[in-house]
Design an enzyme around this catalytic site. Structure first.
Site, PDB file in Angstrom:
ATOM      1  N   CYS A   1       0.836  -1.201   0.000  1.00  0.00           N
ATOM      2  CA  CYS A   1       0.000   0.000   0.000  1.00  0.00           C
ATOM      3  C   CYS A   1       0.875   1.258   0.000  1.00  0.00           C
ATOM      4  O   CYS A   1       1.587   1.508  -0.954  1.00  0.00           O
ATOM      5  CB  CYS A   1      -0.976  -0.040   1.174  1.00  0.00           C
ATOM      6  SG  CYS A   1      -2.318   1.140   0.998  1.00  0.00           S
TER       7      CYS A   1
ATOM      8  N   HIS B   1      -3.705  -5.300   0.723  1.00  0.00           N
ATOM      9  CA  HIS B   1      -3.106  -5.674   2.012  1.00  0.00           C
ATOM     10  C   HIS B   1      -3.061  -7.198   2.192  1.00  0.00           C
ATOM     11  O   HIS B   1      -4.042  -7.787   2.615  1.00  0.00           O
ATOM     12  CB  HIS B   1      -3.909  -5.053   3.161  1.00  0.00           C
ATOM     13  CG  HIS B   1      -3.700  -3.580   3.282  1.00  0.00           C
ATOM     14  ND1 HIS B   1      -2.711  -3.042   4.070  1.00  0.00           N
ATOM     15  CD2 HIS B   1      -4.314  -2.539   2.686  1.00  0.00           C
ATOM     16  CE1 HIS B   1      -2.735  -1.721   3.970  1.00  0.00           C
ATOM     17  NE2 HIS B   1      -3.706  -1.390   3.131  1.00  0.00           N
TER      18      HIS B   1
ATOM     19  N   GLU C   1      -1.642  -8.753   4.501  1.00  0.00           N
ATOM     20  CA  GLU C   1      -1.544  -9.132   5.907  1.00  0.00           C
ATOM     21  C   GLU C   1      -2.900  -9.357   6.566  1.00  0.00           C
ATOM     22  O   GLU C   1      -2.971  -9.956   7.635  1.00  0.00           O
ATOM     23  CB  GLU C   1      -0.739  -8.079   6.692  1.00  0.00           C
ATOM     24  CG  GLU C   1      -1.403  -6.712   6.858  1.00  0.00           C
ATOM     25  CD  GLU C   1      -1.167  -5.760   5.678  1.00  0.00           C
ATOM     26  OE1 GLU C   1      -1.013  -6.255   4.542  1.00  0.00           O
ATOM     27  OE2 GLU C   1      -1.171  -4.532   5.893  1.00  0.00           O
TER      28      GLU C   1
ATOM     29  N   GLY D   1      -2.229 -13.973  35.279  1.00  0.00           N
ATOM     30  CA  GLY D   1      -2.470 -13.707  33.861  1.00  0.00           C
ATOM     31  C   GLY D   1      -1.483 -14.470  32.985  1.00  0.00           C
ATOM     32  O   GLY D   1      -0.500 -15.028  33.487  1.00  0.00           O
ATOM     33  N   VAL D   2      -1.749 -14.473  31.682  1.00  0.00           N
ATOM     34  CA  VAL D   2      -0.951 -15.280  30.761  1.00  0.00           C
ATOM     35  C   VAL D   2       0.517 -14.837  30.745  1.00  0.00           C
ATOM     36  O   VAL D   2       1.424 -15.662  30.877  1.00  0.00           O
ATOM     37  CB  VAL D   2      -1.518 -15.182  29.321  1.00  0.00           C
ATOM     38  CG1 VAL D   2      -0.674 -15.987  28.349  1.00  0.00           C
ATOM     39  CG2 VAL D   2      -2.959 -15.636  29.290  1.00  0.00           C
TER      40      VAL D   2
ATOM     41  N   SER E   1       2.505 -12.981  32.787  1.00  0.00           N
ATOM     42  CA  SER E   1       3.364 -13.186  33.953  1.00  0.00           C
ATOM     43  C   SER E   1       3.537 -14.682  34.237  1.00  0.00           C
ATOM     44  O   SER E   1       4.602 -15.117  34.680  1.00  0.00           O
ATOM     45  CB  SER E   1       2.843 -12.435  35.187  1.00  0.00           C
ATOM     46  OG  SER E   1       1.684 -13.017  35.704  1.00  0.00           O
TER      47      SER E   1
END
Ligand code: XMP
Length: 538
Positions: free
Chosen positions: A85, A180, A182, A236-237, A239
């Site tokens: 782009c 794009h 992606e 949490g994920v 930590s």
């Protein structure tokens, strides 16, 4: 690290990180850097011989509005370059072509005809026209377009509205696409990016989380030596994965501090302790600070004030523990490092281009500045990884799937899910209602995908409403509290749709909550999208 690498220069598009994720999904290591790095920086970056190719991202801006250009070295190093782009437009302009502004924007779905059998698009097509032309279903978002090719380039793709929707100089291995690749709406986008990095750049696909563990372990050992590391474990994920990884690397040198503010989900504290202290045999100090938090929150109803109090107390309690651990004691050298679960998107966002005008999407981060205040060095073993990679790494390290693929949970915990004043009685009721909701989401399979509903929503939870309403139960009248259920689907948490959960599931959840949680006699389902509502209620 000896991996081949791809450099992604970020011109400020909202989807630049997706380019990096697609490249990583092809198991090729890549890094995102701001577009305004200097040519000297690019040459130095390439000096170790690992740089195999460069991708120039899109931008929200027009080449006529901003003067962001790729550093000249990009086109002088002899490595393949892909412009996407805006990246293609600046490539065209810098190499002697011409870009024209356009009053109309082409936005959304488009069908692009591949031309010239280039190495990038050869044999990649979604369908063929009756004349035999290969066609790609793509996603476009641009106003300006390339109207004259730079010397050496040929047309690689076109649409009616955009005759130069792709260009290539195969001798120099420079490619540009106006669409794009992606984003997932571009059906062959992944194949195109894989073709670029694997075949055209020849990068080795050796970025694999399972193998990364050993590399990360060595890096942590080299960095830390025989010193002590402190980590704030939240459940949490990020930590959790950081703790498991550091523990793998240095075992007993790691001490985790788990501050329990009393606003966690049902059994969450026990699960964290069971996993880390029980199964991994890591040193974990659990600080039960729930009385302190509840005392300080008494009488406070304003959401922002509640957040501030919880954040401040959290830091205070953690700091007090850290100070104790810093001091060397007999048999212990004390702690010199503070580990944090910073991940790559945090790193990219905080180091954006000076000229970058994209609205920076700020997630709610961990407390900053702690390492300086504590006089500790900072250890961030996940700072090269995207969230998906952190999860993969967690599973490879042996953490339970349910822990690693868990919905995000806000730092202030149930403190922002109990409206108004936080009381222990409310938190206890909410925990049980929430656990029932989550349990049913996990056990109810959506037939088309074969997946549990828990995995099909991005975040789900119950909210406690401190209002009482009348009900009947058996022969008696009840006058009890209300909970609201919230379940949303989102890709970035900036916008979100409420999830269309099946009525049968909602019915079961509501029936169970009202029957099993004495004190709640009414359940509602939140059907507000974000915006204008937020995901959390406070
Ligand atoms: P909202 O409510 O702003 O939430 O739509 C977006 C995402 O952010 C999470 N969230 C927080 N996370 N501390 C956090 O660590 C907070 O104060 C906080 N507030 C919201 C929310 O759970 C959702 O995932």
């Amino acid at each position: 690290m000896q991996h081949d690498k791809i450099l992604i220069l970020d011109f400020g598009s909202q989807v630049t990180q997706l380019i990096a994720r697609r490249v990583r999904e092809a198991h090729v290591y890549c890094e995102v850097h701001p577009c305004d790095v200097s040519s000297d920086w690019v040459r130095a970056y390439a000096a170790d011989g690992r740089l195999k190719g460069i991708i120039l991202s899109g931008s929200h801006a027009s080449v006529y509005e901003v003067d962001d250009r790729a550093p000249e070295a990009v086109f002088e190093l002899g490595v393949p370059v892909l412009g996407i782009c805006y990246g293609m437009q600046t490539m065209a302009q810098q190499l002697g072509g011409q870009v024209e502004g356009s009053p109309t924007r082409e936005f959304g779905y488009a069908e692009v005809r591949a031309r010239g059998h280039t190495a990038l698009l050869k044999d990649i097509a979604d369908f063929h026209t009756p004349q035999g032309h290969g066609m790609l279903k793509v996603w476009m978002s641009h106003g300006d377009k390339v109207v004259a090719l730079p010397p050496g380039f040929t047309v690689m793709a076109s649409t009616d509205a955009c005759p130069i929707a792709g260009m290539a100089d195969e001798a120099r291995r420079f490619y540009g696409v106006q669409f794009h690749p992606e984003v997932t709406h571009t059906v062959q986008g992944r194949a195109i990016l894989e073709r670029f990095v694997l075949e055209i750049c020849g990068a080795k696909p050796d970025w694999i989380m399972r193998d990364h563990i050993e590399e990360a372990v060595q890096a942590i050992r080299a960095q830390v030596g025989d010193e002590g590391v402190l980590l704030g474990l939240s459940g949490g994920v990020d930590s959790s994965v950081a703790a498991a990884l550091i523990h793998r690397a240095i075992g007993e040198q790691l001490t985790c501090v788990f501050v329990d503010h009393g606003l966690l989900r049902l059994n969450e504290g026990e699960q964290v302790m069971d996993m880390f202290a029980g199964k991994l045999h890591a040193k974990v100090i659990r600080v039960d600070a729930s009385d302190l938090f509840l005392r300080e929150l008494a009488g406070v109803t304003d959401p922002e004030q509640k957040r501030k109090i919880i954040g401040r107390l959290f830091v205070d309690v953690f700091k007090a523990e850290a100070e104790k651990l810093k001091a060397a004691r007999p048999g212990s050298k004390g702690v010199q490092w503070l580990a944090q679960g910073t991940i790559y998107p945090d790193v990219i966002e905080s180091g954006g281009a000076k000229s970058k005008k994209a609205v920076t999407i700020k997630s709610h981060h961990n407390v900053g500045g702690l390492p300086e205040q504590l006089g500790l060095k900072l250890l961030e073993p996940l700072r090269d990884l995207f969230k998906d990679e952190v999860r993969e790494l967690g599973v490879a390290l042996g953490l339970p799937h349910d822990m690693v693929y868990r919905h995000p949970f806000p730092g202030p915990g149930l403190g922002v899910r109990i409206l108004g004043e936080v009381k222990k009685e409310y938190a206890d009721l909410l925990r049980r209602a929430d656990a029932i909701f989550i349990e049913e989401l996990r056990s109810t399979i959506e037939p088309n995908s074969g997946k549990p509903w828990y995995d099909l929503v991005s975040q789900a939870f119950a909210v406690f409403l401190p209002v009482k309403s009348v009900g009947v139960m058996g022969d008696g009248r009840t006058y009890d509290y209300v909970v609201a259920l919230r379940a949303v689907q989102t890709s970035d948490f900036m916008t979100a749709d409420w999830a269309e959960l099946p009525y049968s599931l909602l019915k079961r959840v509501s029936g169970r909550i009202i029957n099993e949680v004495r004190g709640i006699n009414r359940v509602t389902y939140d059907i507000s999208s974000k915006p204008p509502a937020t995901i959390e209620w406070e």
